[in-house]
Design a protein around this motif. Structure first.
Motif, PDB file in Angstrom:
ATOM      1  N   THR A 199      -1.772  -1.116  -5.630  1.00 45.31           N
ATOM      2  CA  THR A 199      -2.616  -2.298  -5.405  1.00 45.31           C
ATOM      3  C   THR A 199      -4.093  -1.884  -5.493  1.00 45.31           C
ATOM      4  O   THR A 199      -4.912  -2.599  -6.069  1.00 45.31           O
ATOM      5  N   SER A 200      -4.397  -0.693  -4.957  1.00 47.68           N
ATOM      6  CA  SER A 200      -5.781  -0.202  -5.049  1.00 47.68           C
ATOM      7  C   SER A 200      -6.152   0.053  -6.511  1.00 47.68           C
ATOM      8  O   SER A 200      -7.245  -0.316  -6.966  1.00 47.68           O
ATOM      9  N   PHE A 225     -12.359   3.649  -1.211  1.00 45.34           N
ATOM     10  CA  PHE A 225     -11.233   4.130  -2.022  1.00 45.34           C
ATOM     11  C   PHE A 225     -11.697   5.218  -2.987  1.00 45.34           C
ATOM     12  O   PHE A 225     -12.500   4.978  -3.884  1.00 45.34           O
ATOM     13  N   THR A 226     -11.215   6.451  -2.770  1.00 44.18           N
ATOM     14  CA  THR A 226     -11.538   7.536  -3.704  1.00 44.18           C
ATOM     15  C   THR A 226     -10.264   7.868  -4.461  1.00 44.18           C
ATOM     16  O   THR A 226      -9.318   8.419  -3.879  1.00 44.18           O
ATOM     17  N   PRO A 227     -10.197   7.493  -5.748  1.00 47.14           N
ATOM     18  CA  PRO A 227      -8.938   7.663  -6.464  1.00 47.14           C
ATOM     19  C   PRO A 227      -8.541   9.127  -6.619  1.00 47.14           C
ATOM     20  O   PRO A 227      -9.410   9.992  -6.793  1.00 47.14           O
ATOM     21  N   ARG A 267      -8.472  -8.032  -2.293  1.00 45.71           N
ATOM     22  CA  ARG A 267      -9.086  -6.719  -2.587  1.00 45.71           C
ATOM     23  C   ARG A 267     -10.020  -6.789  -3.790  1.00 45.71           C
ATOM     24  O   ARG A 267     -11.044  -6.140  -3.829  1.00 45.71           O
ATOM     25  N   GLY A 315       6.994  -4.486  -0.473  1.00 49.91           N
ATOM     26  CA  GLY A 315       5.531  -4.500  -0.581  1.00 49.91           C
ATOM     27  C   GLY A 315       4.795  -4.413   0.747  1.00 49.91           C
ATOM     28  O   GLY A 315       3.573  -4.357   0.765  1.00 49.91           O
ATOM     29  N   GLN A 370      -4.492   8.526 -10.157  1.00 48.48           N
ATOM     30  CA  GLN A 370      -4.986   7.143 -10.068  1.00 48.48           C
ATOM     31  C   GLN A 370      -6.169   6.942 -11.008  1.00 48.48           C
ATOM     32  O   GLN A 370      -6.261   5.923 -11.703  1.00 48.48           O
ATOM     33  N   GLY A 392      -0.552   3.597  -4.004  1.00 51.47           N
ATOM     34  CA  GLY A 392      -1.868   2.980  -4.182  1.00 51.47           C
ATOM     35  C   GLY A 392      -1.960   2.098  -5.404  1.00 51.47           C
ATOM     36  O   GLY A 392      -3.028   1.906  -5.968  1.00 51.47           O
ATOM     37  N   ARG A 443       5.189   5.076  -7.470  1.00 53.86           N
ATOM     38  CA  ARG A 443       6.092   5.259  -6.327  1.00 53.86           C
ATOM     39  C   ARG A 443       5.598   4.454  -5.116  1.00 53.86           C
ATOM     40  O   ARG A 443       4.438   4.057  -5.063  1.00 53.86           O
ATOM     41  N   PRO A 444       6.450   4.276  -4.117  1.00 55.91           N
ATOM     42  CA  PRO A 444       6.006   3.526  -2.928  1.00 55.91           C
ATOM     43  C   PRO A 444       4.769   4.173  -2.296  1.00 55.91           C
ATOM     44  O   PRO A 444       4.679   5.411  -2.238  1.00 55.91           O
ATOM     45  N   GLU A 474       4.088  -2.649   4.754  1.00 56.96           N
ATOM     46  CA  GLU A 474       4.180  -1.351   5.431  1.00 56.96           C
ATOM     47  C   GLU A 474       4.016  -1.536   6.933  1.00 56.96           C
ATOM     48  O   GLU A 474       3.335  -2.464   7.389  1.00 56.96           O
ATOM     49  N   ARG A 487       8.922   1.902   3.801  1.00 56.11           N
ATOM     50  CA  ARG A 487       7.972   0.976   4.444  1.00 56.11           C
ATOM     51  C   ARG A 487       7.279   1.662   5.620  1.00 56.11           C
ATOM     52  O   ARG A 487       6.286   1.166   6.141  1.00 56.11           O
ATOM     53  N   PHE A 492       0.694   7.949  -0.323  1.00 54.38           N
ATOM     54  CA  PHE A 492      -0.386   8.046   0.673  1.00 54.38           C
ATOM     55  C   PHE A 492      -0.007   7.359   1.980  1.00 54.38           C
ATOM     56  O   PHE A 492      -0.744   7.410   2.935  1.00 54.38           O
ATOM     57  N   ARG A 493       1.106   6.648   1.959  1.00 50.63           N
ATOM     58  CA  ARG A 493       1.454   5.829   3.110  1.00 50.63           C
ATOM     59  C   ARG A 493       2.231   6.611   4.160  1.00 50.63           C
ATOM     60  O   ARG A 493       1.873   6.609   5.337  1.00 50.63           O
ATOM     61  N   GLN A 517      12.698   0.828  -7.034  1.00 47.39           N
ATOM     62  CA  GLN A 517      12.509  -0.258  -6.057  1.00 47.39           C
ATOM     63  C   GLN A 517      13.048  -1.584  -6.602  1.00 47.39           C
ATOM     64  O   GLN A 517      12.676  -2.653  -6.115  1.00 47.39           O
TER      65      GLN A 517
HETATM   66  N1  LIG Z   1      -6.542   7.711  -3.218  1.00 51.69           N
HETATM   67  C1  LIG Z   1      -6.166   7.378  -1.993  1.00 51.69           C
HETATM   68  N2  LIG Z   1      -6.561   8.106  -0.930  1.00 51.69           N
HETATM   69  C2  LIG Z   1      -6.176   7.784   0.332  1.00 51.69           C
HETATM   70  N3  LIG Z   1      -5.391   6.730   0.638  1.00 51.69           N
HETATM   71  C3  LIG Z   1      -4.965   5.964  -0.372  1.00 51.69           C
HETATM   72  C4  LIG Z   1      -5.319   6.246  -1.731  1.00 51.69           C
HETATM   73  N4  LIG Z   1      -4.722   5.314  -2.521  1.00 51.69           N
HETATM   74  C5  LIG Z   1      -4.038   4.492  -1.677  1.00 51.69           C
HETATM   75  N5  LIG Z   1      -4.188   4.880  -0.404  1.00 51.69           N
HETATM   76  C6  LIG Z   1      -3.597   4.246   0.784  1.00 51.69           C
HETATM   77  O1  LIG Z   1      -2.179   4.281   0.654  1.00 51.69           O
HETATM   78  C7  LIG Z   1      -1.577   3.101   1.217  1.00 51.69           C
HETATM   79  C8  LIG Z   1      -0.699   2.428   0.201  1.00 51.69           C
HETATM   80  O2  LIG Z   1      -1.525   1.875  -0.805  1.00 51.69           O
HETATM   81  P1  LIG Z   1      -1.148   0.491  -1.518  1.00 51.69           P
HETATM   82  O3  LIG Z   1      -0.894  -0.552  -0.500  1.00 51.69           O
HETATM   83  O4  LIG Z   1      -2.172   0.218  -2.582  1.00 51.69           O
HETATM   84  O5  LIG Z   1       0.221   0.991  -2.119  1.00 51.69           O
HETATM   85  P2  LIG Z   1       1.249   0.345  -3.079  1.00 51.69           P
HETATM   86  O6  LIG Z   1       1.476   1.340  -4.156  1.00 51.69           O
HETATM   87  O7  LIG Z   1       0.760  -1.014  -3.492  1.00 51.69           O
HETATM   88  O8  LIG Z   1       2.552   0.274  -2.174  1.00 51.69           O
HETATM   89  P3  LIG Z   1       4.049  -0.307  -2.409  1.00 51.69           P
HETATM   90  O9  LIG Z   1       4.387  -0.245  -3.854  1.00 51.69           O
HETATM   91  O10 LIG Z   1       4.948   0.586  -1.621  1.00 51.69           O
HETATM   92  O11 LIG Z   1       4.034  -1.665  -1.847  1.00 51.69           O
HETATM   93  C9  LIG Z   1      -2.718   2.203   1.670  1.00 51.69           C
HETATM   94  O12 LIG Z   1      -2.881   2.370   3.052  1.00 51.69           O
HETATM   95  C10 LIG Z   1      -3.922   2.746   0.881  1.00 51.69           C
HETATM   96  O13 LIG Z   1      -5.134   2.554   1.577  1.00 51.69           O
END
Ligand SMILES: Nc1ncnc2c1ncn2[C@@H]1O[C@H](COP(=O)(O)OP(=O)(O)OP(=O)(O)O)[C@@H](O)[C@H]1O
Length: 541
Positions: free
Chosen positions: A31-32, A4-6, A67, A454, A10, A29, A25-26, A456, A500, A247-248, A215
């Protein structure tokens, strides 16, 4: 974690050490970001200390915990779970007895499951209108329930907020044990969850809220995005961050979704539009037949590796069931709990034990944690783990007795007669049992939009996009014109559905629809189709 490279947004949110609110936003990232923040804070703590990490569902909580614990990272005394789990395990069960008599062992029940004499003590004020200021009106009712060993589920937040206010021992414990509190999906917080969060902040815990008002989809359950919005207002005491990059989803899906919400959101020109729309001739049954041929084609076209990465998302469960009945492809319909008569706490325990049988990812340890039975001696814990794991390995003919035995070990008493009878019914009915099976096999997922929160999927079929359904019409007496019920919540549901999708999203309607009563109606398209000029590419085949 290592990969994970923020992004810059982030990284700023990760670095901030003060009380903060992150609007995410959806797919941005969150959760990351949350797992990075938990890990960085926990590393400086003593062994018995930790953080409180609250998620909206057990599934989301398990994912955050997984995680955080990646690469064998030690989360020390941290709590992962839902808000109700936290209130019960860390506040209500250990500290309520200091304030009023509580019969042991205490257990949670729904208000309607309480003895009538206790229910009659409810004040005229409805529970959902309870506040910190009027909690005293509810005290005679709460005292009567607790004296019999019942914690009414609907009042868990109210009771926890009361106990934390009144019990210095509870405050001291929380401050000594926890350094920070994180709450995810804050847009779907209720009043008492918000009050508890502010109280923990006032006790000195670093408070971090994460959410996205676009959301917010649980207004019907008295959840309200205004609590999230309050935290973002200057002077709220919370530093405000936004993480916006999705990123999704494919960029064309992201643009489409944002344009639904904002008429000024620019849509980048593309020759690769990934939001498609199909109108099927017939009703939901015909949709099933169309999906049978289209899903394999679209999976090949968009290089989707597994059927489990495909979802059919519906507004209502009856529609999900209809499509499931008419689809020939291997599928998994996510359904409501098969337990209706068992007391709530037993229903949830039995469901978890039966899930353990079918879901190899779920561990006995996770169930022990979830039950709050954490202060066990090593031999008691081993015995409990063994009893739970027998639910996975026993013969079908021994299933009821094995689950009852494991439940008795976990509850410290035998389950009720009603619960035991219903367990027998569920275990003897393959259709009911199937509702608890996670799709360990590769299958298309069919579920409601609310259940998809939550999650995808590479390929999403977003069905039920009908007039009268999403948004639902309402007919205020004496008024003429078109009015919608909870239009913004419906729009948010639509937005959640579209976002999603990772690779492609197919919006679906049909020229007839079967409603919840089984009647066939005309299937005019939803008012959300084409909203703000967000146009999907039609599918003509
Ligand atoms: N900095 C980043 N670079 C590349 N990919 C990223 C990065 N941060 C997150 N992602 C990817 O984006 C996708 C969504 O991340 P994550 O599941 O953490 O999102 P979320 O914000 O919790 O989603 P949601 O709120 O919609 O449920 C994941 O596949 C994750 O690996």
């Amino acid at each position: 974690m290592a990969t994970f490279t923020p992004s810059a947004e982030q990284a700023q949110a990760i670095q901030c050490a003060s009380d903060m609110v992150i609007v995410a936003r959806p797919g941005s990232g969150k959760t990351s970001v949350l797992s990075c923040k938990v890990r960085s804070l926990v590393s400086g703590l003593r062994r018995h200390q930790g953080v409180i990490a609250i998620s909206f569902t057990n599934k989301a909580s398990d994912e955050l915990e997984r995680r955080c614990k990646a690469d064998a990272f030690d989360v020390k005394g941290s709590f992962f779970g839902t808000i109700d789990d936290f209130c019960l395990r860390e506040i209500v069960f250990p500290f309520t007895r200091q304030l009023m008599p509580v019969a042991a062992p205490a257990k949670t029940v729904k208000v309607m499951e309480l003895p009538e004499a206790v229910r009659l003590m409810l004040p005229a004020t409805p529970i959902q209108s309870g506040t910190v200021a009027n909690t005293t009106e509810f005290l005679p009712f709460l005292q009567a329930a607790l004296a019999l060993g019942f914690v009414p589920l609907e009042t868990v937040g109210m009771l926890a907020r009361y106990v934390i206010e009144q019990s210095p021992a509870c405050q001291n414990y929380l401050v000594a044990r926890y350094r920070a509190v994180y709450i995810d999906e804050y847009q779907d917080s209720g009043y008492f969850q918000h009050q508890l969060f502010l109280k923990l902040k006032s006790l000195g815990l670093t408070a971090i809220a994460v959410g996205d008002s676009d959301q917010s989809i649980y207004g019907f359950a008295h959840k309200d995005s205004r609590y999230l919005i309050e935290l973002t207002v200057p002077g709220s005491g919370f530093a405000h961050f936004a993480i916006t990059t999705n990123f999704r989803s494919h960029p064309s899906i992201n643009d489409f979704a944002l344009r639904l919400l904002d008429p000024n959101h620019p849509i980048a020109p593309t020759s690769d539009m990934r939001v498609l729309i199909k109108t099927v001739d017939g009703h939901q049954g015909a949709m099933g037949a169309w999906l049978d041929t289209s899903i394999p084609n679209l999976m090949r076209f968009y290089q989707v590796a597994a059927a489990s990465r495909v979802a059919i998302l519906c507004r209502h469960q009856h529609s999900a069931r209809l499509i499931a009945d008419h689809i020939g492809l291997a599928h998994h319909l996510v359904e409501e709990s098969p337990f209706q008569a068992a007391p709530a706490a037993e229903a949830s325990l039995f469901s978890d034990m039966l899930r353990l049988r079918f879901d190899q990812q779920l561990t006995a340890e996770a169930l022990i944690e979830r039950s709050g039975a954490t202060k066990l001696a090593a031999n008691e814990r081993r015995a409990l783990r063994r009893a739970l794991l027998s639910c996975r390995s026993c013969l079908d003919s021994d299933l009821v007795a094995t689950v009852l035995n494991a439940a008795t070990c976990l509850l410290g008493q035998q389950p009720s007669a009603e619960g035991a009878v219903e367990l027998g019914v569920v275990c003897g009915d393959p259709e009911k049992l199937r509702r608890l099976q996670s799709s360990s096999f590769d299958a298309v997922q069919i579920m409601t939009l609310h259940k998809a929160k939550g999650l995808e999927f590479d390929l999403v079929f977003h069905v039920d996009l009908y007039d009268h359904v999403i948004p639902k019409r309402t007919y205020p007496p004496g008024q003429y014109g078109v009015f919608f019920e909870h239009e913004i919540q419906c729009l948010n549901l639509h937005y959640v559905g579209v976002t999603r999708a990772v690779k492609a999203c197919v919006l679906m309607t049909s020229n007839f629809r079967i409603n919840g009563q089984g009647d066939v109606k005309n299937g005019a398209p939803s008012q959300f189709i084409g909203r703000n000029g967000a146009n999907a590419t039609p599918i003509f085949w």
